[in-house]
Design a protein around this motif. Structure first.
Motif, mmCIF file in Angstrom:
data_model
loop_
_atom_site.group_PDB
_atom_site.id
_atom_site.type_symbol
_atom_site.label_atom_id
_atom_site.label_comp_id
_atom_site.label_asym_id
_atom_site.label_seq_id
_atom_site.Cartn_x
_atom_site.Cartn_y
_atom_site.Cartn_z
ATOM 1 N N GLU A 263 0.828 -1.205 0.000
ATOM 2 C CA GLU A 263 0.000 0.000 0.000
ATOM 3 C C GLU A 263 0.867 1.262 0.000
ATOM 4 O OE1 GLU A 263 -3.033 1.133 -0.203
ATOM 5 O OE2 GLU A 263 -3.975 -0.782 -0.585
ATOM 6 N N GLU A 264 1.996 1.236 0.716
ATOM 7 C CA GLU A 264 2.886 2.382 0.733
ATOM 8 C C GLU A 264 3.499 2.612 -0.646
ATOM 9 O OE1 GLU A 264 5.100 5.672 1.930
ATOM 10 O OE2 GLU A 264 3.323 4.679 2.782
ATOM 11 N N GLU A 265 3.855 1.532 -1.352
ATOM 12 C CA GLU A 265 4.408 1.677 -2.707
ATOM 13 C C GLU A 265 3.354 2.246 -3.660
ATOM 14 O OE1 GLU A 265 7.565 1.336 -3.416
ATOM 15 O OE2 GLU A 265 7.855 0.845 -1.304
ATOM 16 N N LEU A 266 2.107 1.787 -3.538
ATOM 17 C CA LEU A 266 1.036 2.314 -4.385
ATOM 18 C C LEU A 266 0.767 3.786 -4.072
ATOM 19 C CD1 LEU A 266 -1.496 -0.676 -4.291
ATOM 20 C CD2 LEU A 266 0.109 -0.086 -6.117
ATOM 21 N N ARG A 267 0.873 4.146 -2.778
ATOM 22 C CA ARG A 267 0.650 5.541 -2.398
ATOM 23 C C ARG A 267 1.737 6.440 -2.979
ATOM 24 N NH1 ARG A 267 2.379 9.310 0.729
ATOM 25 N NH2 ARG A 267 4.075 7.994 1.481
ATOM 26 N N GLN A 268 2.995 5.995 -2.915
ATOM 27 C CA GLN A 268 4.080 6.799 -3.452
ATOM 28 C C GLN A 268 4.004 6.906 -4.970
ATOM 29 O OE1 GLN A 268 7.993 5.842 -2.033
ATOM 30 N NE2 GLN A 268 7.309 5.503 0.082
ATOM 31 N N TYR A 269 3.507 5.874 -5.620
ATOM 32 C CA TYR A 269 3.345 5.952 -7.083
ATOM 33 C C TYR A 269 2.267 6.965 -7.437
ATOM 34 C CZ TYR A 269 2.890 4.477 -11.932
ATOM 35 O OH TYR A 269 2.848 4.461 -13.313
ATOM 36 N N GLY A 270 1.188 7.000 -6.644
ATOM 37 C CA GLY A 270 0.174 8.038 -6.786
ATOM 38 C C GLY A 270 -0.941 7.701 -7.759
ATOM 39 N N GLY A 271 -2.107 8.362 -7.538
ATOM 40 C CA GLY A 271 -3.233 8.237 -8.450
ATOM 41 C C GLY A 271 -4.105 7.015 -8.264
ATOM 42 N N LEU A 272 -3.918 6.260 -7.168
ATOM 43 C CA LEU A 272 -4.670 5.015 -6.995
ATOM 44 C C LEU A 272 -5.490 5.004 -5.711
ATOM 45 C CD1 LEU A 272 -1.776 2.583 -7.999
ATOM 46 C CD2 LEU A 272 -3.663 3.324 -9.453
ATOM 47 N N ASP A 273 -5.644 6.137 -5.061
ATOM 48 C CA ASP A 273 -6.319 6.158 -3.759
ATOM 49 C C ASP A 273 -7.808 5.849 -3.860
ATOM 50 O OD1 ASP A 273 -3.909 6.860 -2.653
ATOM 51 O OD2 ASP A 273 -4.314 9.018 -2.683
ATOM 52 N N ASN A 274 -8.413 6.162 -5.004
ATOM 53 C CA ASN A 274 -9.870 5.995 -5.127
ATOM 54 C C ASN A 274 -10.278 4.627 -5.656
ATOM 55 O OD1 ASN A 274 -8.814 6.413 -7.664
ATOM 56 N ND2 ASN A 274 -10.559 7.617 -8.399
ATOM 57 N N ARG A 275 -9.348 3.705 -5.842
ATOM 58 C CA ARG A 275 -9.689 2.384 -6.371
ATOM 59 C C ARG A 275 -10.141 1.458 -5.237
ATOM 60 N NH1 ARG A 275 -6.863 2.850 -11.287
ATOM 61 N NH2 ARG A 275 -6.885 5.110 -11.606
ATOM 62 N N PRO A 276 -11.257 0.750 -5.406
ATOM 63 C CA PRO A 276 -11.680 -0.213 -4.372
ATOM 64 C C PRO A 276 -10.668 -1.351 -4.242
ATOM 65 C CG PRO A 276 -13.022 -0.423 -6.358
ATOM 66 C CD PRO A 276 -12.186 0.795 -6.543
ATOM 67 N N ARG A 277 -10.489 -1.817 -2.994
ATOM 68 C CA ARG A 277 -9.534 -2.869 -2.693
ATOM 69 C C ARG A 277 -10.232 -4.117 -2.172
ATOM 70 N NH1 ARG A 277 -6.717 2.043 -3.638
ATOM 71 N NH2 ARG A 277 -4.534 1.903 -2.964
ATOM 72 N N ILE A 278 -9.663 -5.256 -2.501
ATOM 73 C CA ILE A 278 -10.062 -6.544 -1.945
ATOM 74 C C ILE A 278 -8.796 -7.256 -1.495
ATOM 75 C CG2 ILE A 278 -10.843 -8.872 -2.594
ATOM 76 C CD1 ILE A 278 -13.137 -7.706 -4.031
ATOM 77 N N VAL A 279 -8.858 -7.916 -0.360
ATOM 78 C CA VAL A 279 -7.718 -8.668 0.153
ATOM 79 C C VAL A 279 -7.995 -10.156 -0.028
ATOM 80 C CG1 VAL A 279 -6.376 -9.279 2.198
ATOM 81 C CG2 VAL A 279 -7.025 -6.903 1.785
ATOM 82 N N VAL A 280 -7.041 -10.854 -0.622
ATOM 83 C CA VAL A 280 -7.132 -12.301 -0.833
ATOM 84 C C VAL A 280 -6.023 -12.962 -0.021
ATOM 85 C CG1 VAL A 280 -6.882 -14.177 -2.491
ATOM 86 C CG2 VAL A 280 -8.175 -12.130 -3.108
ATOM 87 N N ARG A 303 -9.943 -2.885 9.344
ATOM 88 C CA ARG A 303 -9.424 -1.771 8.527
ATOM 89 C C ARG A 303 -10.375 -1.406 7.384
ATOM 90 N NH1 ARG A 303 -2.921 -2.535 7.541
ATOM 91 N NH2 ARG A 303 -2.317 -3.045 9.690
ATOM 92 N N GLY A 304 -11.433 -2.185 7.213
ATOM 93 C CA GLY A 304 -12.404 -1.888 6.169
ATOM 94 C C GLY A 304 -12.237 -2.696 4.896
ATOM 95 N N TYR A 305 -11.323 -3.669 4.889
ATOM 96 C CA TYR A 305 -11.111 -4.496 3.706
ATOM 97 C C TYR A 305 -12.125 -5.646 3.667
ATOM 98 C CZ TYR A 305 -6.578 -2.197 3.077
ATOM 99 O OH TYR A 305 -5.582 -1.284 2.891
#
Length: 482
Positions: A263-280, A303-305
């Motif tokens: 999640e930290e790598e996705l945050r630093q890349y940017g532009g993905l905060d509004n995408r729904p997440r699912i945990v498998v 956490r809401g996942y």
């Protein structure tokens, strides 16, 4: 051998326009039947077009130089030259076109979407098209305009609905292989997957695509490992799926810490905060994996996942996961705004816009006036400077456009240097304001008496050179012992 390429630098060259023809019709008892030179053909364009059958940029990796064909020159008898053929380059859906500085030029999404990467040059007019009431038999024709030369970068951003992200060997490739008909390479060591894998999944009435994005490790957003190379493939996905390994043998890893790092790598890349997440939570067929999944599930749900426990090997929990992803994809598609038909936007130029500019510069201590504009620069490229009449015709065109008037307002005087075009590829001449339009001043075909008069700047240079030669001669003849 590389089989998947998602970023290439492409050098494209459009075709040059064909030269116009200067010809006079001749037949028995009619030796001068008037001008009949045809126009040159248009140079071919280089066009990028989305083709669903193309999935990689590999062809352009091996052959990065592409050129369209030139237009054919015109011929006598009013025969125009043949247009050059357009070069159509198929690219995958989701290709982004950038310039060398990284600015986005086009985003090609959807089958048939096209972009002209390089514009072909227009053909030159023949002397038949240049004839007028005052210039009945022109002894010249216009040259063809060179085609555009462009260096562009193509980046492929996979068009998928769902992206599987996670550590290497978390089971993403195994999961995509059982959810769809994809057959990725599967092995128990890091970085087994070196290219994104795509699969098509059917969940009830919903059909969606799923992508396995490889190479995400700590530091991926800064270029470590393979992450930065493939993070761009996550940008277009509507749903992100965190695939967590519950049976890892590494003592310093657990599903929750893996999730936080990705999640930290996705945050630093940017532009993905509004995408729904699912945990498998994958690999629950392993006894320790099942126990660990039951331990961390309450924390992840807090956490809401939305959490799913699955096993790609034992085919456990896959149906529920498939339909849940289909539901999220359906919602994302419904929330997207409807695509409107492409509008044709007309942007007329301002009435007082002459289409060119005049700026004053200094060159070797003398003033230089630079003229920039699409029309003046194109007219210069179309002029045959070995033909006096063609040069006179250029002077007439520039005068009618208002270049001479603008030069006077900028403070130009007779003999000052005038450059038309950019600094690295300009035509420079001495300005003579007395050169006015008028076909009555023309002589024989191919001649223009206005150009025979000595130019002030050239005469000044000759006078200065004569003074220097005289000074040097006196110095050579000086004898200090006399």
């Amino acid at each position: 051998m590389t089989t998947f390429v998602d970023r290439v630098e492409l050098h494209v060259a459009a075709g040059n326009g064909g030269h116009g023809c200067a010809s006079v019709h001749r037949e028995k008892f009619k030796p001068l039947g008037g001008p009949d030179g045809g126009n040159g053909g248009r140079g071919g364009d280089v066009i990028l077009i989305v083709d669903q059958s193309v999935t990689t940029l590999l062809d352009y990796h091996h052959s990065p130089h592409r050129k369209a064909t030139n237009g054919k020159p015109g011929e006598g008898g009013n025969r125009s030259g043949k247009d050059g053929e357009d070069l159509v380059l198929p690219v995958p859906d989701g290709t982004v076109v950038l310039d060398k500085a990284g600015n986005v030029l086009a985003d090609l999404v959807g089958h048939g979407t096209s972009y002209i990467a390089a514009q072909g040059g227009r053909g030159g007019l023949g002397n038949a098209a240049l004839a007028s009431a005052r210039r009945k038999a022109p002894g010249f024709a216009l040259l063809g305009v060179p085609g555009d030369l462009q260096d562009i970068v193509l980046e492929l951003k996979t068009v998928a609905d769902v992206a599987l992200v996670g550590y290497p060997s978390a089971g993403k490739s195994s999961l995509i292989s059982v959810l769809s008909a994809a057959k990725p390479k599967i092995a128990d060591y890091p970085f087994t997957t070196l290219v994104p894998n795509l699969g098509v999944v059917t969940a009830g009435s919903t059909v969606y695509t799923i992508a396995d994005v490889p190479g995400l490790i700590p530091g991926a957003s800064q270029g470590k490992g393979l992450g930065l190379e493939f993070l761009r493939h996550v940008e277009r996905c509507s749903v992100l799926v965190h695939v967590l390994d519950t049976a890892t043998l590494e003592s310093d890893r657990d599903p929750v810490s893996d999730l936080d790092i990705i999640e930290e790598e996705l945050r630093q890349y940017g532009g993905l905060d509004n995408r729904p997440r699912i945990v498998v939570l994958n690999k629950i067929d392993v006894p320790d994996g099942k126990d660990l999944a039951e331990m961390v599930r309450p924390d992840l749900e807090a956490r809401g996942y939305r959490v799913f426990e699955v096993s790609a090997v034992a085919h456990m929990g896959l149906r529920e996961l498939s339909f849940a992803l289909g539901d999220l994809v359906g919602r994302a598609r419904a929330a997207k705004p409807k695509e409107e038909a492409t509008r044709i936007v007309i942007r007329p130029k301002a009435v007082d816009d002459a289409g060119f500019s005049v700026t004053r510069e200094e060159a070797e201590g003398e003033p230089l006036f630079r003229v920039r504009g699409e029309k003046p620069e194109r007219w210069v490229r179309q002029t045959d400077f070995n033909n006096d009449e063609a040069v006179g015709y250029l002077a007439d065109r520039l005068n009618r456009l208002g270049v001479e008037e603008r030069l006077m307002k900028a403070g130009a005087r007779a003999g000052d240097g005038v450059a038309i075009g950019p600094e690295e590829n300009a035509v420079v001449f001495d300005w003579e304001p007395t050169v006015m339009a008028g076909a009555e001043m023309l002589g024989r075909r191919g001649e223009d008496h206005r150009l025979e008069e000595p130019r002030p700047a050239a005469q000044r240079r000759r006078d200065k050179q004569a003074e220097r030669d005289e000074t040097q001669r006196e110095y050579d003849e000086f004898d200090p012992f006399e």
